[in-house]
Design an enzyme around this catalytic site. Structure first.
Site, mmCIF file in Angstrom:
data_model
loop_
_atom_site.group_PDB
_atom_site.id
_atom_site.type_symbol
_atom_site.label_atom_id
_atom_site.label_comp_id
_atom_site.label_asym_id
_atom_site.label_seq_id
_atom_site.Cartn_x
_atom_site.Cartn_y
_atom_site.Cartn_z
ATOM 1 N N ARG A 46 -19.994 2.046 -5.552
ATOM 2 C CA ARG A 46 -18.572 2.210 -5.896
ATOM 3 C C ARG A 46 -18.132 3.642 -5.587
ATOM 4 O O ARG A 46 -17.051 3.880 -5.075
ATOM 5 C CB ARG A 46 -18.309 1.846 -7.369
ATOM 6 C CG ARG A 46 -16.878 2.092 -7.786
ATOM 7 C CD ARG A 46 -16.388 1.262 -8.970
ATOM 8 N NE ARG A 46 -17.359 0.979 -10.004
ATOM 9 C CZ ARG A 46 -17.844 1.855 -10.890
ATOM 10 N NH1 ARG A 46 -17.436 3.119 -10.857
ATOM 11 N NH2 ARG A 46 -18.728 1.487 -11.788
ATOM 12 N N TYR A 98 7.547 -2.513 2.886
ATOM 13 C CA TYR A 98 6.891 -3.821 2.877
ATOM 14 C C TYR A 98 7.066 -4.469 1.489
ATOM 15 O O TYR A 98 6.927 -3.781 0.467
ATOM 16 C CB TYR A 98 5.401 -3.636 3.219
ATOM 17 C CG TYR A 98 4.553 -4.831 2.898
ATOM 18 C CD1 TYR A 98 4.735 -6.031 3.567
ATOM 19 C CD2 TYR A 98 3.574 -4.767 1.923
ATOM 20 C CE1 TYR A 98 3.963 -7.147 3.258
ATOM 21 C CE2 TYR A 98 2.794 -5.865 1.617
ATOM 22 C CZ TYR A 98 3.001 -7.063 2.284
ATOM 23 O OH TYR A 98 2.243 -8.158 1.972
ATOM 24 N N ASP A 170 3.168 4.980 5.126
ATOM 25 C CA ASP A 170 2.434 3.757 5.470
ATOM 26 C C ASP A 170 2.457 3.670 6.995
ATOM 27 O O ASP A 170 3.503 3.458 7.602
ATOM 28 C CB ASP A 170 3.134 2.544 4.825
ATOM 29 C CG ASP A 170 2.357 1.256 5.028
ATOM 30 O OD1 ASP A 170 1.698 1.119 6.078
ATOM 31 O OD2 ASP A 170 2.426 0.370 4.159
ATOM 32 N N LYS A 195 -4.611 -5.115 9.493
ATOM 33 C CA LYS A 195 -3.807 -5.353 10.696
ATOM 34 C C LYS A 195 -4.502 -4.788 11.936
ATOM 35 O O LYS A 195 -5.444 -5.378 12.411
ATOM 36 C CB LYS A 195 -2.399 -4.766 10.477
ATOM 37 C CG LYS A 195 -1.778 -5.163 9.123
ATOM 38 C CD LYS A 195 -1.455 -6.631 9.066
ATOM 39 C CE LYS A 195 -1.201 -7.241 7.700
ATOM 40 N NZ LYS A 195 -0.857 -6.462 6.556
HETATM 41 C C1 LIG Z 1 3.283 -2.236 6.188
HETATM 42 C C2 LIG Z 1 2.319 -2.902 5.254
HETATM 43 N N1 LIG Z 1 1.795 -2.186 4.236
HETATM 44 C C3 LIG Z 1 0.924 -2.746 3.363
HETATM 45 C C4 LIG Z 1 0.550 -4.062 3.468
HETATM 46 C C5 LIG Z 1 -0.404 -4.661 2.461
HETATM 47 O O1 LIG Z 1 -1.686 -4.778 3.003
HETATM 48 P P1 LIG Z 1 -2.750 -5.911 2.620
HETATM 49 O O2 LIG Z 1 -2.141 -7.226 2.959
HETATM 50 O O3 LIG Z 1 -3.938 -5.540 3.467
HETATM 51 O O4 LIG Z 1 -3.027 -5.785 1.165
HETATM 52 C C6 LIG Z 1 1.058 -4.839 4.511
HETATM 53 C C7 LIG Z 1 0.668 -6.255 4.635
HETATM 54 O O5 LIG Z 1 1.286 -7.051 5.294
HETATM 55 C C8 LIG Z 1 1.968 -4.244 5.429
HETATM 56 O O6 LIG Z 1 2.496 -4.927 6.450
#
Ligand SMILES: Cc1ncc(COP(=O)(O)O)c(C=O)c1O
Length: 378
Positions: A46, A98, A170, A195
């Site tokens: 961890r 998001y 992000d 992604k």
């Molecule tokens: C821009 C963005 N940030 C964060 C996330 C969240 O990531 P996760 O689905 O891996 O938890 C996503 C998921 O679609 C995203 O498109």
């Protein structure tokens, strides 16, 4: 200094002891200690694990940071970042965030007394006007999902520095191959590594990268205390995915251009959101802070029923929640990725019932076009 294309291949150099070119998967929860309360080295996964560590170092190098931290999902990574804040603190975030990120802020962090305001991040004056005495951080997502609104990263970090605030970016849509927010003064970069970093739609993961050593200590403390870490095998999958990030991004950006141009010429399509069109409002700004467009092309067909018809008739493109994989993926943000976002906020960002998001894969572009063409037949 090696270029990014080379760093992707040689940044994480496998195992020096055995010469293994691929980083070994240390499938271990605990490590033998040589003294009671041993300082340094590996103790418990961890806190630290060698495979995860190799990935974290590689991500730090690619983003131009000092330390990286890998989590079990993008949301776990964002949650760890928001754990830096306390009751009474205020967050200013882009209104185009998001949906899952705004959900965790609105529905979970609000319970702990953390407030959030959503602002149009294309207007720095609007961000400044929203700053309160208890504001601690500005949260950027550029380009935004799914309508590709562009935020001026440098202008936001300049404002944050002037007002003593942290900045979080992000960087999921671009990856460090196309955009490096830390170079523009951002404090914390976050990825849904699910992604492009993974790239093959087979692993859920998140990454945080920071430059400042004090901030790194705090994030590591949160990562170890709250425990949403990425497992060794999934860390290895990301290390493997990263090797081809550059060629995937190049090919996906190139395919996206072909798709965007084709879509714009179709009579069924009312509007195309694509960062490579000179008439996109964020075109120049995006070019000044990122090296290519990325692979997302969103398009509005003007009629919700028709959008559903297209999504149900595609054969090659996958109808699914996600983006950034090698296969082309389509979704209806209104009910899928942005289903949890309030209606007014969706409309403000252009998410209508007839908007389709296309994450262009690495297939031959003519086959993706042929698939959409047959799906558009009424
Ligand atoms: C821009 C963005 N940030 C964060 C996330 C969240 O990531 P996760 O689905 O891996 O938890 C996503 C998921 O679609 C995203 O498109």
């Amino acid at each position: 200094m090696m270029r990014l294309e080379t760093l992707l291949i040689h940044g994480a150099e496998g195992d020096s002891e055995t010469g293994s070119v691929s980083t070994p998967i240390y499938q271990a929860s605990t490590f033998r200690q040589h003294t009671v309360g041993q300082e340094g080295g590996y103790q418990y996964s961890r806190g630290n694990n060698p495979t995860r560590h190799a990935l974290e170092e590689q991500m730090a190098v690619l983003e131009g940071g000092s330390r990286g931290f890998a989590f079990g999902s993008g949301m776990a990574a964002l949650t760890a970042v928001f754990n830096l804040f306390s009751a009474g603190d205020h967050i200013i975030a882009s209104q185009n965030l998001y949906g899952g990120t705004s959900r965790v802020l609105d529905k979970i962090f609000s319970r702990f007394g953390i407030a959030v305001s959503y602002v149009d991040f294309s207007k720095v004056a609007a961000i400044e006007a929203a700053i309160q005495p208890n504001t601690k951080v500005l949260v950027i997502e550029t380009p935004s999902n799914p309508t590709l609104m562009v935020t001026d990263i440098k202008a936001v970090t300049d404002l944050a520095k002037k007002r003593g605030l942290l900045t979080v970016a992000d960087n999921t849509f671009m990856s460090p191959y196309l955009q490096r927010p830390l170079d523009f003064g951002v404090d914390i970069v976050v990825h849904s590594a699910t992604k492009f970093i993974g790239g093959h739609s087979d692993v859920l993961s998140g990454v945080v990268v920071v430059k400042d050593s004090e901030l790194a200590k705090e994030i590591h403390f949160i990562q170890n205390s709250t425990g949403g870490v990425l497992g060794p095998f999934d860390s290895w999958l990301l290390l493997r995915g990263l090797k081809t990030l550059g060629i995937r991004m190049d090919r996906q950006s190139q395919n996206a251009r072909e798709l965007a141009e084709w879509l714009r010429a179709r009579p069924e399509v009312n509007k195309v959101y694509y960062l490579g069109f000179a008439d996109h409002p964020g075109y120049e700004l995006h070019r000044s802070q990122a090296s290519n467009t990325g692979n997302v092309v969103s398009f509005d067909v003007g009629d919700g029923e028709f959008a559903r018809h297209i999504l149900e008739k595609v054969k090659l493109c996958v109808l699914g929640d996600s983006l950034g994989g090698v296969e082309s993926l389509v979704n209806l943000p209104d009910v899928m990725s942005h289903g949890s976002v309030p209606k007014e906020r969706k409309l403000e960002m252009g998410v209508t019932t007839s908007l389709i998001r296309l994450s262009v894969g690495i297939e031959h572009p003519a086959d993706i076009i042929a698939d959409l063409e047959q799906a558009m037949e009424k």
